[in-house]
Design a protein around this motif. Structure first.
Motif, PDB file in Angstrom:
ATOM      1  N   SER A   1      70.490  60.570  60.599  1.00 13.57           N
ATOM      2  CA  SER A   1      69.585  60.473  61.740  1.00 13.57           C
ATOM      3  C   SER A   1      68.314  59.746  61.354  1.00 13.57           C
ATOM      4  O   SER A   1      67.904  59.763  60.198  1.00 13.57           O
ATOM      5  CB  SER A   1      69.247  61.883  62.225  1.00 13.57           C
ATOM      6  N   ASP A   2      67.673  59.136  62.348  1.00 15.49           N
ATOM      7  CA  ASP A   2      66.363  58.519  62.130  1.00 15.49           C
ATOM      8  C   ASP A   2      65.321  59.559  61.720  1.00 15.49           C
ATOM      9  O   ASP A   2      64.246  59.214  61.249  1.00 15.49           O
ATOM     10  CB  ASP A   2      65.880  57.816  63.404  1.00 15.49           C
ATOM     11  N   LEU A   3      65.631  60.834  61.900  1.00 14.83           N
ATOM     12  CA  LEU A   3      64.707  61.909  61.537  1.00 14.83           C
ATOM     13  C   LEU A   3      64.811  62.288  60.064  1.00 14.83           C
ATOM     14  O   LEU A   3      64.304  63.312  59.651  1.00 14.83           O
ATOM     15  CB  LEU A   3      64.985  63.153  62.399  1.00 14.83           C
ATOM     16  N   GLN A   4      65.469  61.463  59.270  1.00 17.73           N
ATOM     17  CA  GLN A   4      65.658  61.690  57.839  1.00 17.73           C
ATOM     18  C   GLN A   4      66.515  62.927  57.575  1.00 17.73           C
ATOM     19  O   GLN A   4      66.262  63.696  56.654  1.00 17.73           O
ATOM     20  CB  GLN A   4      64.320  61.814  57.102  1.00 17.73           C
ATOM     21  N   VAL A   5      67.531  63.100  58.397  1.00 17.08           N
ATOM     22  CA  VAL A   5      68.455  64.221  58.249  1.00 17.08           C
ATOM     23  C   VAL A   5      69.858  63.651  58.229  1.00 17.08           C
ATOM     24  O   VAL A   5      70.187  62.769  59.020  1.00 17.08           O
ATOM     25  CB  VAL A   5      68.315  65.217  59.422  1.00 17.08           C
ATOM     26  N   ILE A   6      70.679  64.154  57.323  1.00 15.14           N
ATOM     27  CA  ILE A   6      72.093  63.806  57.318  1.00 15.14           C
ATOM     28  C   ILE A   6      72.871  65.095  57.542  1.00 15.14           C
ATOM     29  O   ILE A   6      72.534  66.139  56.980  1.00 15.14           O
ATOM     30  CB  ILE A   6      72.536  63.100  56.022  1.00 15.14           C
ATOM     31  N   ALA A   7      73.865  65.021  58.416  1.00 14.32           N
ATOM     32  CA  ALA A   7      74.701  66.178  58.703  1.00 14.32           C
ATOM     33  C   ALA A   7      76.150  65.737  58.677  1.00 14.32           C
ATOM     34  O   ALA A   7      76.482  64.635  59.107  1.00 14.32           O
ATOM     35  CB  ALA A   7      74.348  66.780  60.060  1.00 14.32           C
ATOM     36  N   GLY A   8      76.982  66.610  58.156  1.00 16.28           N
ATOM     37  CA  GLY A   8      78.405  66.319  58.094  1.00 16.28           C
ATOM     38  C   GLY A   8      79.204  67.458  58.689  1.00 16.28           C
ATOM     39  O   GLY A   8      78.984  68.618  58.322  1.00 16.28           O
ATOM     40  N   LEU A   9      80.068  67.142  59.614  1.00 16.56           N
ATOM     41  CA  LEU A   9      80.983  68.129  60.155  1.00 16.56           C
ATOM     42  C   LEU A   9      82.197  68.118  59.238  1.00 16.56           C
ATOM     43  O   LEU A   9      82.985  67.179  59.249  1.00 16.56           O
ATOM     44  CB  LEU A   9      81.370  67.783  61.597  1.00 16.56           C
ATOM     45  N   ARG A  10      82.285  69.143  58.418  1.00 15.98           N
ATOM     46  CA  ARG A  10      83.339  69.213  57.410  1.00 15.98           C
ATOM     47  C   ARG A  10      84.659  69.685  58.013  1.00 15.98           C
ATOM     48  O   ARG A  10      85.714  69.159  57.693  1.00 15.98           O
ATOM     49  CB  ARG A  10      82.905  70.151  56.289  1.00 15.98           C
ATOM     50  N   SER A  11      84.594  70.717  58.871  1.00 20.75           N
ATOM     51  CA  SER A  11      85.829  71.219  59.475  1.00 20.75           C
ATOM     52  C   SER A  11      85.547  71.892  60.809  1.00 20.75           C
ATOM     53  O   SER A  11      84.423  72.304  61.090  1.00 20.75           O
ATOM     54  CB  SER A  11      86.537  72.198  58.536  1.00 20.75           C
ATOM     55  N   MET A  12      86.613  71.987  61.601  1.00 27.05           N
ATOM     56  CA  MET A  12      86.550  72.653  62.898  1.00 27.05           C
ATOM     57  C   MET A  12      87.894  73.332  63.102  1.00 27.05           C
ATOM     58  O   MET A  12      88.942  72.743  62.808  1.00 27.05           O
ATOM     59  CB  MET A  12      86.301  71.627  64.002  1.00 27.05           C
ATOM     60  N   LYS A  13      87.858  74.574  63.588  1.00 25.59           N
ATOM     61  CA  LYS A  13      89.094  75.294  63.851  1.00 25.59           C
ATOM     62  C   LYS A  13      88.955  76.047  65.161  1.00 25.59           C
ATOM     63  O   LYS A  13      87.974  76.762  65.376  1.00 25.59           O
ATOM     64  CB  LYS A  13      89.422  76.262  62.714  1.00 25.59           C
TER      65      LYS A  13
END
Length: 179
Positions: free
Chosen positions: A49-61
């Motif tokens: 993100s431009d907000l200096q945040v990285i997020a990763g969706l690793r899994s979904m069930k």
């Protein structure tokens, strides 16, 4: 004017290029049509993100009316980000774009575990999340998982658009990798 690289400059640019190439592989399924709200269509998938945040969706069930997610978040911001339940939302839309489910109308997204209630600079956090009363996915459905890192800047978000087909492929790969 000299166009030759010093050894130091060469190493600096080589390192920057290596980081850019490595980061690009994380974002392979992402679209940046709106830089404030990048969209990822893969599972797993990471967004910066431009907000200096990285997020990763690793899994979904999705199972028995519950959607559970595993999310990695890291911040480069000097000020910590407070983790709250309104940080996340989940929706399900049908093939025509009509809403079939929205987490805020069903108790919101619950944070099942968190080591800390704040995301500190350069200290990655893995979260397990849950949304209840979740519908069974039908053909043409898309799950929209949204992360808004800073409520004061709610115009910035990260969105994962996971179609039923992408989800089923992910689950099938999970079961074959465990065997």
């Amino acid at each position: 004017m000299s166009y030759t690289f010093s050894r130091r400059a060469f190493l600096k640019y080589s390192a920057a290029t290596a980081v850019a190439v490595a980061g690009a592989s994380l974002l392979g399924g992402c679209e940046y049509q709106d830089p404030k709200n990048p969209v990822c269509k893969t599972l797993p998938g990471a967004i910066t993100s431009d907000l200096q945040v990285i997020a990763g969706l690793r899994s979904m069930k999705i199972e028995n009316g519950t959607c559970t997610l595993e999310v990695d978040i890291e911040s480069a911001r000097a000020n910590p980000i407070r983790l709250t339940t309104d940080f996340f939302s989940i929706a399900v839309k049908d093939s025509e774009g009509k809403s079939r489910y929205f987490s805020l109308n069903n108790g919101g997204v619950q944070i099942l575990n968190a080591e800390n209630s704040r995301i500190e600079q350069k200290k990655p956090v893995t979260l397990h999340l849950k949304a209840t009363n979740f519908p069974k996915l039908q053909d043409g459905d898309t799950v929209l998982f949204q992360c808004i890192p800073i409520r004061e800047n709610s115009e910035y978000s990260m969105i994962w658009e996971i179609t039923k087909e992408v989800y089923e492929e992910f689950i099938a790969n999970q079961s074959t990798s465990k065997n």
